[in-house]
Design a protein around this motif. Structure first.
Motif, PDB file in Angstrom:
ATOM      1  N   HIS A   1       0.314  -1.693   5.829  1.00 53.83           N
ATOM      2  CA  HIS A   1      -0.849  -2.338   5.514  1.00 53.83           C
ATOM      3  C   HIS A   1      -0.496  -3.934   4.808  1.00 53.83           C
ATOM      4  O   HIS A   1      -1.685  -4.476   4.919  1.00 53.83           O
ATOM      5  CB  HIS A   1      -1.345  -0.970   4.758  1.00 53.83           C
TER       6      HIS A   1
ATOM      7  N   CYS B   1       0.908  -1.766   0.563  1.00 48.87           N
ATOM      8  CA  CYS B   1       0.085  -0.164  -0.069  1.00 48.87           C
ATOM      9  C   CYS B   1       1.019   0.901  -0.123  1.00 48.87           C
ATOM     10  O   CYS B   1       1.675   1.059   0.578  1.00 48.87           O
ATOM     11  CB  CYS B   1      -1.228  -0.002   0.968  1.00 48.87           C
TER      12      CYS B   1
ATOM     13  N   CYS C   1      -4.125  -0.325  -0.130  1.00 44.74           N
ATOM     14  CA  CYS C   1      -4.661  -1.619   0.214  1.00 44.74           C
ATOM     15  C   CYS C   1      -6.072  -1.844   0.326  1.00 44.74           C
ATOM     16  O   CYS C   1      -7.061  -0.436   0.409  1.00 44.74           O
ATOM     17  CB  CYS C   1      -4.144  -1.905   1.802  1.00 44.74           C
TER      18      CYS C   1
END
Length: 458
Positions: A318, A312, A340
């Motif tokens: 993430h 991400c 994400c």
């Protein structure tokens, strides 16, 4: 008797050396009967211009001498040689043939560098991207448009020397007679007069300051990297996977083993890091480990295996991204970024993404506005050449596009530069896209700095 007195003791020796240097300078500066002029009066072919540029950084065609006098050309050449940068300046008449001029001149010269041409009342420049990025060339050219030749070339030279990378070609140091150049001898004499010890002390002081800045940058970066390592370790703890559990197969165990190995590698690389660029190996290991966990999760849940995607963009912690979305940072250009699932949902709802912020001298800032040391950190996460597009228009992206960045933090973070250093003899081994082609008139090989084959897409 006078000679004996003049050379007695350290002071006398310094005087004698200075006299010797100045005598040599005078001998080289005086024209000799058999010496050839620095360039032939009718040398207007590209090959002849290239030959002259290998000996001196400024070439003025005889038919364009009204644009720049010999004295002005020499002063410009001295400035470039004194800065030790691979900048080539050419002054040509307005009717000089222009088709593929930059490409042919770069090929004939064979030296990696920045090439600037004043052609009548028009001016443009091209450069190998390892010396100066395309956007920087276009901006420099645009900043001097409309000036008279002397002012334009002088201003462009000053601004280019302050921004470009690389060193001067060795041929400039050899001089027309094959010996040491006049500029080099004058410089040597000045060092003798002033004292080499002072120069040496200054060089050591600058080096120590640079090393200290690098250490401080690494320590600031270490805080963020340690947070990344800790976050990944917590993911492993929450995984609740046991290689001998019911339903576990060899593929799952291999995914788990790779994730554990990545965790240990990240810790080892961080412990061994001595410079900011060393953390790239750390974040690359963490990115590999998170992808292994994503594969393991898919196998355990009976889902199709995920494709390999970058993490991400907003916060690599993430995990792997699930899609590319259009995003426009405040005051910046729109670009596609990998996100994400959680950040994709936030953006779809009109909310701000969860951005990774780090401490700076100005408070907490997104990592892409935090400083040059975060280039290696981001480079480990976002490899494969996608980083320039992601960081387009950001503070970090602008820094990484400069040659001095590679000297301090290394290169290779997604085609921000590389290849031959400025001043290297690379012959015809260069990217033709850096030098364009076509017509000299407007939008081709000589595009006025605002476009053309070389500048398109600024």
């Amino acid at each position: 008797m006078k000679a004996a007195i003049a050379t007695r003791g350290p002071t006398g020796l310094l005087i004698a050396l200075t006299i010797a240097v100045l005598t040599a300078v005078g001998a080289l500066a005086a024209p000799s009967a058999g010496a050839a002029p620095p360039r032939a009066a009718t040398a207007t072919s590209v090959s002849a211009i290239a030959e002259a540029l290998r000996e001196r950084p400024v070439y003025v065609d005889p038919a364009a001498s009204a644009l720049l006098s010999e004295g002005e050309a020499q002063a410009l050449a001295d400035k470039i040689e004194g800065a030790d940068k691979p900048l080539f300046v050419v002054v040509l008449p307005a009717d000089y043939p222009t088709e593929n001029l930059f490409t042919e001149l770069r090929t004939a010269t064979g030296v990696t560098g920045l090439y600037a041409i004043r052609l009548g009342d028009r001016f443009d420049a091209r450069a190998d991207s390892s010396v100066l990025p395309r956007a920087a060339v276009g901006n420099l050219v645009g900043s001097v448009q409309g000036e008279d030749a002397r002012t334009q070339l002088d201003d462009f030279t000053d601004r280019a020397l302050a921004n470009m990378g690389g060193g001067a070609p060795s041929g400039w140091d050899e001089g027309a007679g094959g010996g040491v150049s006049t500029t080099a001898l004058i410089t040597a004499g000045a060092v003798l007069v002033v004292g080499g010890a002072g120069v040496y002390t200054l060089s050591r002081r600058n080096r120590r300051r640079h090393d200290q800045e690098q250490r401080e940058a690494l320590e600031r970066l270490r805080v963020v990297v340690d947070e990344d390592i800790t976050a990944f370790g917590e993911e492993l703890d929450r995984l609740d996977f046991h290689p001998a559990e019911a339903g576990a197969d060899d593929a799952m165990r291999a995914d788990y083993a790779r994730a554990l190995d990545a965790y240990e590698q990240a810790k080892t690389h961080m412990a061994d890091a001595g410079r900011p660029e060393d953390v790239r190996a750390v974040t690359q290991a963490l990115e590999d480990g998170r992808f292994s966990l994503a594969q393991l999760a898919a196998r355990r849940e009976g889902r199709p295996l995920p494709e390999r995607r970058p993490p991400c963009f907003f916060d690599p912690r993430h995990g792997p991204s699930v899609a590319d979305v259009t995003w426009t940072p405040p005051g910046g250009a729109t670009r596609e970024v990998p996100v994400c699932a959680a950040d994709r949902a936030r953006l779809a709802d009109g909310q701000d993404p969860m951005v990774r912020e780090v401490e700076t001298a100005y408070g907490r800032r997104p990592y892409w506005d935090a400083g040059p040391a975060y280039g290696p950190w981001a480079g480990g996460y976002f490899g494969g050449g996608i980083l320039p597009g992601l960081l387009m228009g950001t503070v970090l992206g602008s820094m990484m596009a400069t040659p001095t960045y590679a000297a301090d933090y290394g290169a290779g973070y997604g085609d921000f530069g590389g290849g031959y250093e400025g001043g290297d003899v690379s012959g015809a081994d260069f990217d033709p896209g850096d030098f364009g082609g076509g017509d000299f008139g407007g939008g081709g090989d000589f595009g006025g700095g605002g476009g053309g084959d070389f500048g398109g897409g600024f």
